[in-house]
Write an enzyme that holds these catalytic residues in place. Structure first.
Site, PDB file in Angstrom:
ATOM      1  CE  LYS A  76      37.904  43.792  48.580  1.00 27.10           C
ATOM      2  NZ  LYS A  76      38.030  45.023  47.781  1.00 27.10           N
ATOM      3  CG  ASP A  77      31.851  36.791  48.575  1.00 27.01           C
ATOM      4  OD1 ASP A  77      32.437  36.582  47.494  1.00 27.01           O
ATOM      5  OD2 ASP A  77      30.762  36.245  48.886  1.00 27.01           O
ATOM      6  CB  THR A  78      32.823  42.075  45.415  1.00 27.85           C
ATOM      7  OG1 THR A  78      33.688  42.775  46.312  1.00 27.85           O
ATOM      8  CG2 THR A  78      31.960  43.096  44.672  1.00 27.85           C
ATOM      9  CB  THR A 131      37.616  47.000  42.161  1.00 29.50           C
ATOM     10  OG1 THR A 131      37.799  45.618  42.442  1.00 29.50           O
ATOM     11  CG2 THR A 131      36.981  47.180  40.802  1.00 29.50           C
ATOM     12  CB  THR A 132      37.298  51.600  44.523  1.00 28.22           C
ATOM     13  OG1 THR A 132      36.143  50.758  44.630  1.00 28.22           O
ATOM     14  CG2 THR A 132      36.896  53.044  44.574  1.00 28.22           C
ATOM     15  CE1 TYR A 190      37.115  42.447  45.708  1.00 32.22           C
ATOM     16  CE2 TYR A 190      39.101  43.594  45.000  1.00 32.22           C
ATOM     17  CZ  TYR A 190      37.721  43.494  45.055  1.00 32.22           C
ATOM     18  OH  TYR A 190      36.940  44.460  44.450  1.00 32.22           O
ATOM     19  CG  ASN A 191      35.310  35.293  45.416  1.00 32.84           C
ATOM     20  OD1 ASN A 191      36.001  34.788  44.535  1.00 32.84           O
ATOM     21  ND2 ASN A 191      34.015  35.046  45.532  1.00 32.84           N
ATOM     22  CE1 TYR A 192      32.623  42.608  41.332  1.00 34.95           C
ATOM     23  CE2 TYR A 192      34.443  44.154  41.621  1.00 34.95           C
ATOM     24  CZ  TYR A 192      33.144  43.892  41.240  1.00 34.95           C
ATOM     25  OH  TYR A 192      32.357  44.917  40.769  1.00 34.95           O
TER      26      TYR A 192
HETATM   27  C1  ELE Z   1      33.836  46.479  45.485  1.00 33.52           C
HETATM   28  C2  ELE Z   1      33.276  47.104  44.266  1.00 33.52           C
HETATM   29  C3  ELE Z   1      31.889  46.566  44.108  1.00 33.52           C
HETATM   30  C4  ELE Z   1      34.603  47.425  46.295  1.00 33.52           C
HETATM   31  C5  ELE Z   1      37.089  47.424  45.863  1.00 33.52           C
HETATM   32  C6  ELE Z   1      35.918  46.949  46.640  1.00 33.52           C
HETATM   33  O1  ELE Z   1      36.944  48.405  45.147  1.00 33.52           O
HETATM   34  O2  ELE Z   1      38.160  46.852  45.996  1.00 33.52           O
HETATM   35  O3  ELE Z   1      29.296  47.727  41.787  1.00 33.52           O
HETATM   36  O4  ELE Z   1      28.999  46.446  43.945  1.00 33.52           O
HETATM   37  O5  ELE Z   1      30.068  45.340  41.977  1.00 33.52           O
HETATM   38  O6  ELE Z   1      34.537  45.308  45.128  1.00 33.52           O
HETATM   39  O7  ELE Z   1      33.261  48.475  44.314  1.00 33.52           O
HETATM   40  O8  ELE Z   1      31.217  47.194  43.106  1.00 33.52           O
HETATM   41  P1  ELE Z   1      29.801  46.639  42.662  1.00 33.52           P
HETATM   42  O9  ELE Z   1      36.040  46.175  47.544  1.00 33.52           O
END
Ligand code: ELE
Length: 294
Positions: free
Chosen positions: A155-157, A43-44, A130-132
């Site tokens: 990776k669980d966000t 994501t970043t 990658y779970n977000y």
């Molecule tokens: C996190 C997000 C989480 C980092 C990626 C990451 O960037 O791939 O603001 O805590 O939801 O998923 O940066 O952001 P927040 O693994």
């Protein structure tokens, strides 16, 4: 041993191409400062805005620095994800990863399961989930992960740590990482495998120090540092953390990572000024604590 993994920022030039030199310099700095692995195209790293060719380009550049890489291949075109997964055979990396196919509402669970199983079938490397849910609108939770039954890790966000712990409970062989910067002490204390921490782009020293203190069971000290880090994370959200990450890396690490890619727009001068104002006091404290150099 718990790890800090950096979801690496993708630097773009003014004409909106990946700035390979800057990316390489950044990866070198992170590894030098004790980051354990690099998560590419997260994501970043503005993964959803990258073409498959650009995702591969990011892998190639970071691979010049380290092979401790998890290569995020996900997207809305499964053929692209499959192609990238297969192409990763030429790189001796830790694994590939994918977020859930996003955007489409009310996707049947069966189709989500099929997506991940397909990637597992073709992958020459271990596969990470990658779970977000906030970002993708899909929660591939521990139960679904168990049904998919081919993940090396996740990776669980999510802020709910029980949700993250459940992966370990139901899938004891999975490596389980939290995607939240604010849970480093918690993750180490609960015996999980580490954090994928966006803030480790601009403060690798701090995230690595929090982990070490927590591992040595200096919990009070670790929490004090965690809370300082949390204040910076909160400040980063004021004008959009994805854009602020670039400004904060320049401020704390002293090198320029160029621009984000619109629609993730760069901060304007006034926003930059306000952001720095918010974090300069914390920087002074980190210097006092000898976590950062003057
Ligand atoms: C996190 C997000 C989480 C980092 C990626 C990451 O960037 O791939 O603001 O805590 O939801 O998923 O940066 O952001 P927040 O693994």
């Amino acid at each position: 041993m718990p790890e800090i993994i950096t979801p690496i920022i993708t630097p773009f030039t003014k004409d909106n191409r990946i700035d390979k030199e800057k990316l390489k310099l950044h990866a070198e700095n992170l590894i030098r400062k004790g980051i354990d692995k690099i998560f590419v195209n997260g994501t970043t790293g503005l993964g959803p805005s990258l073409t498959p060719e650009e995702k591969l380009e990011n892998l190639k550049v970071v691979y010049e620095v380290t092979n401790k890489i998890i290569f995020q291949v996900g997207g809305l075109n499964i053929d692209d994800a499959i192609r990238l997964t297969k192409l990763s055979k030429d790189f001796d990396i830790v694994g590939i990863a994918s977020y859930a196919p996003y955007y489409y509402p009310r996707m049947p669970e069966k189709h989500l399961i099929k997506y991940f199983k397909t990637l597992c079938e073709v992958s020459p490397h271990p596969v990470y989930l990658y779970n977000y849910p906030t970002a993708t609108g899909k929660d591939i939770d521990a139960k679904i992960a168990k049904e998919i039954d081919c993940f090396a890790g996740v990776k669980d966000t999510i802020e709910n740590i029980i949700h993250t712990l459940d992966y370990k409970r139901l899938n004891p062989n999975m490596r389980v990482y939290s995607g939240s910067d604010m849970l480093i002490v918690t993750v180490v204390s609960t015996g999980l495998d580490g954090n994928v921490a966006a803030g480790s782009n601009y403060l690798p020293e701090v995230t690595v120090a929090i982990k070490k203190m927590a591992m040595e069971r200096k919990i009070e000290e670790a929490l004090r540092l965690q809370f300082l880090h949390d204040e910076i994370i909160e400040a980063s959200r004021l004008f959009g953390s994805l854009s602020s990450n670039y400004v904060l890396t320049k401020y704390f690490q002293g090198y320029d990572l160029g621009n984000p890619r619109p629609p993730i727009f760069p901060l304007d001068e006034e926003e930059e000024r306000q952001l720095i104002k918010k974090v300069e006091g914390i920087r002074a404290k980190l210097v006092e604590l000898k976590i950062l150099k003057e």
